[in-house]
Design a protein around this motif. Structure first.
Motif, PDB file in Angstrom:
ATOM      1  N   TYR A  61      51.799  39.826  75.307  1.00 10.41           N
ATOM      2  CA  TYR A  61      51.700  40.831  76.334  1.00 10.41           C
ATOM      3  C   TYR A  61      50.702  40.716  77.449  1.00 10.41           C
ATOM      4  N   PHE A  62      49.264  39.870  77.607  1.00  5.83           N
ATOM      5  CA  PHE A  62      48.873  39.448  78.415  1.00  5.83           C
ATOM      6  C   PHE A  62      49.721  39.155  79.560  1.00  5.83           C
ATOM      7  N   GLU A  63      50.482  37.971  79.661  1.00  5.88           N
ATOM      8  CA  GLU A  63      51.511  36.900  80.245  1.00  5.88           C
ATOM      9  C   GLU A  63      52.482  37.926  81.267  1.00  5.88           C
ATOM     10  N   THR A  64      53.516  38.777  80.479  1.00 10.84           N
ATOM     11  CA  THR A  64      54.625  39.940  80.595  1.00 10.84           C
ATOM     12  C   THR A  64      53.618  41.259  81.696  1.00 10.84           C
ATOM     13  N   GLU A 112      52.402  50.699  83.559  1.00  3.18           N
ATOM     14  CA  GLU A 112      51.936  50.030  82.080  1.00  3.18           C
ATOM     15  C   GLU A 112      52.544  49.528  81.681  1.00  3.18           C
ATOM     16  N   LEU A 113      52.013  48.569  80.296  1.00  2.00           N
ATOM     17  CA  LEU A 113      53.709  47.961  79.510  1.00  2.00           C
ATOM     18  C   LEU A 113      52.978  48.388  78.058  1.00  2.00           C
ATOM     19  N   ALA A 114      54.272  49.122  77.117  1.00  2.00           N
ATOM     20  CA  ALA A 114      53.525  49.058  75.823  1.00  2.00           C
ATOM     21  C   ALA A 114      55.221  47.824  75.486  1.00  2.00           C
ATOM     22  N   SER A 115      54.591  47.509  74.627  1.00  3.27           N
ATOM     23  CA  SER A 115      55.739  46.674  74.129  1.00  3.27           C
ATOM     24  C   SER A 115      55.248  46.671  72.140  1.00  3.27           C
ATOM     25  N   LYS A 149      61.701  54.122  66.728  1.00  3.42           N
ATOM     26  CA  LYS A 149      60.419  54.805  65.677  1.00  3.42           C
ATOM     27  C   LYS A 149      59.472  53.888  66.173  1.00  3.42           C
ATOM     28  N   ARG A 150      59.896  52.946  65.875  1.00  3.48           N
ATOM     29  CA  ARG A 150      58.594  51.679  66.085  1.00  3.48           C
ATOM     30  C   ARG A 150      58.220  51.907  67.731  1.00  3.48           C
ATOM     31  N   VAL A 151      58.849  52.041  68.441  1.00  2.00           N
ATOM     32  CA  VAL A 151      58.205  51.996  69.468  1.00  2.00           C
ATOM     33  C   VAL A 151      57.460  53.020  69.952  1.00  2.00           C
ATOM     34  N   GLY A 152      57.869  54.315  69.824  1.00  2.00           N
ATOM     35  CA  GLY A 152      57.569  55.372  70.011  1.00  2.00           C
ATOM     36  C   GLY A 152      55.959  54.949  69.180  1.00  2.00           C
ATOM     37  N   GLU A 153      55.568  55.024  68.101  1.00  2.00           N
ATOM     38  CA  GLU A 153      54.726  54.691  67.406  1.00  2.00           C
ATOM     39  C   GLU A 153      53.529  54.022  67.965  1.00  2.00           C
ATOM     40  N   VAL A 154      54.092  52.655  68.751  1.00  5.08           N
ATOM     41  CA  VAL A 154      53.196  51.701  69.944  1.00  5.08           C
ATOM     42  C   VAL A 154      52.684  52.703  70.685  1.00  5.08           C
ATOM     43  N   MET A 155      53.802  53.843  71.667  1.00  4.11           N
ATOM     44  CA  MET A 155      53.529  54.134  72.928  1.00  4.11           C
ATOM     45  C   MET A 155      51.968  55.698  72.370  1.00  4.11           C
ATOM     46  N   ARG A 156      52.422  56.330  71.823  1.00  4.17           N
ATOM     47  CA  ARG A 156      51.636  57.110  70.899  1.00  4.17           C
ATOM     48  C   ARG A 156      50.200  56.124  70.686  1.00  4.17           C
ATOM     49  N   GLN A 157      50.435  55.376  70.168  1.00  3.01           N
ATOM     50  CA  GLN A 157      49.088  54.609  69.478  1.00  3.01           C
ATOM     51  C   GLN A 157      48.598  54.478  70.818  1.00  3.01           C
ATOM     52  N   TRP A 158      48.643  53.646  71.514  1.00  2.00           N
ATOM     53  CA  TRP A 158      48.565  52.961  72.945  1.00  2.00           C
ATOM     54  C   TRP A 158      48.008  53.929  73.789  1.00  2.00           C
ATOM     55  N   ASN A 159      48.587  55.065  73.873  1.00  2.00           N
ATOM     56  CA  ASN A 159      48.046  56.337  74.300  1.00  2.00           C
ATOM     57  C   ASN A 159      48.929  55.755  76.016  1.00  2.00           C
ATOM     58  N   VAL A 160      50.308  55.788  75.727  1.00  2.00           N
ATOM     59  CA  VAL A 160      50.957  55.498  76.778  1.00  2.00           C
ATOM     60  C   VAL A 160      52.223  56.210  77.169  1.00  2.00           C
ATOM     61  N   SER A 161      52.566  57.253  78.132  1.00  2.00           N
ATOM     62  CA  SER A 161      53.625  57.609  78.366  1.00  2.00           C
ATOM     63  C   SER A 161      54.831  56.862  79.124  1.00  2.00           C
TER      64      SER A 161
END
Ligand SMILES: [Zn+2]
Length: 125
Positions: free
Chosen positions: A57-60, A72-75, A106-118
């Motif tokens: 994640y850091f590298e990308t 921003e990046l969420a993965s 749905k999993r990607v959506g969960e990550v975006m919500r948890q990381w507060n990323v739009s």
């Protein structure tokens, strides 16, 4: 009316089809009890989840931020060649199993919500 007919048809014929062609996991090939899922629990659980402390994640994120094209990046998942995620993605893409895409989304959506990323868009990298 058509939806009811489909449900009745599925209730009658699905057990026969399952007997002739037992539902198997698209990744490992093991028998599964729920044909709708297409993937066994072990394979879902084997997919490496990305965290904000994950080295990849850091590298990308560093590469993308330096490019200036993203802010921003969420993965959600780590892609491993010949891993469960690849099998699932290929089944979704080439074998017409859109329900797998819904679960991944749905999993990607969960990550975006948890990381507060739009996001304005979601891309695979
Ligand atoms: Zn499996």
């Amino acid at each position: 009316m058509i939806a009811v007919a489909k449900r009745i048809s599925r209730l009658i014929f699905q057990p026969i089809l399952d007997f002739i062609y037992p539902p198997t996991c698209v990744s490992c090939g093991n028998l599964i009890t729920d044909d709708v899922q297409h993937v066994c629990t072990n394979c879902w659980d084997s997919i490496i989840r990305v965290t904000r402390t994950h080295e990849l994640y850091f590298e990308t994120k560093g590469k993308l931020l330096r490019s200036g094209h993203v802010a921003e990046l969420a993965s959600a998942f780590v892609f491993e060649k010949e891993g469960a995620f690849q099998h699932i993605a290929h089944s979704m893409k080439y074998e017409g199993m859109p329900s797998l895409g819904v679960k991944l989304g749905k999993r990607v959506g969960e990550v975006m919500r948890q990381w507060n990323v739009s996001a304005d868009c979601i891309i695979r990298i």
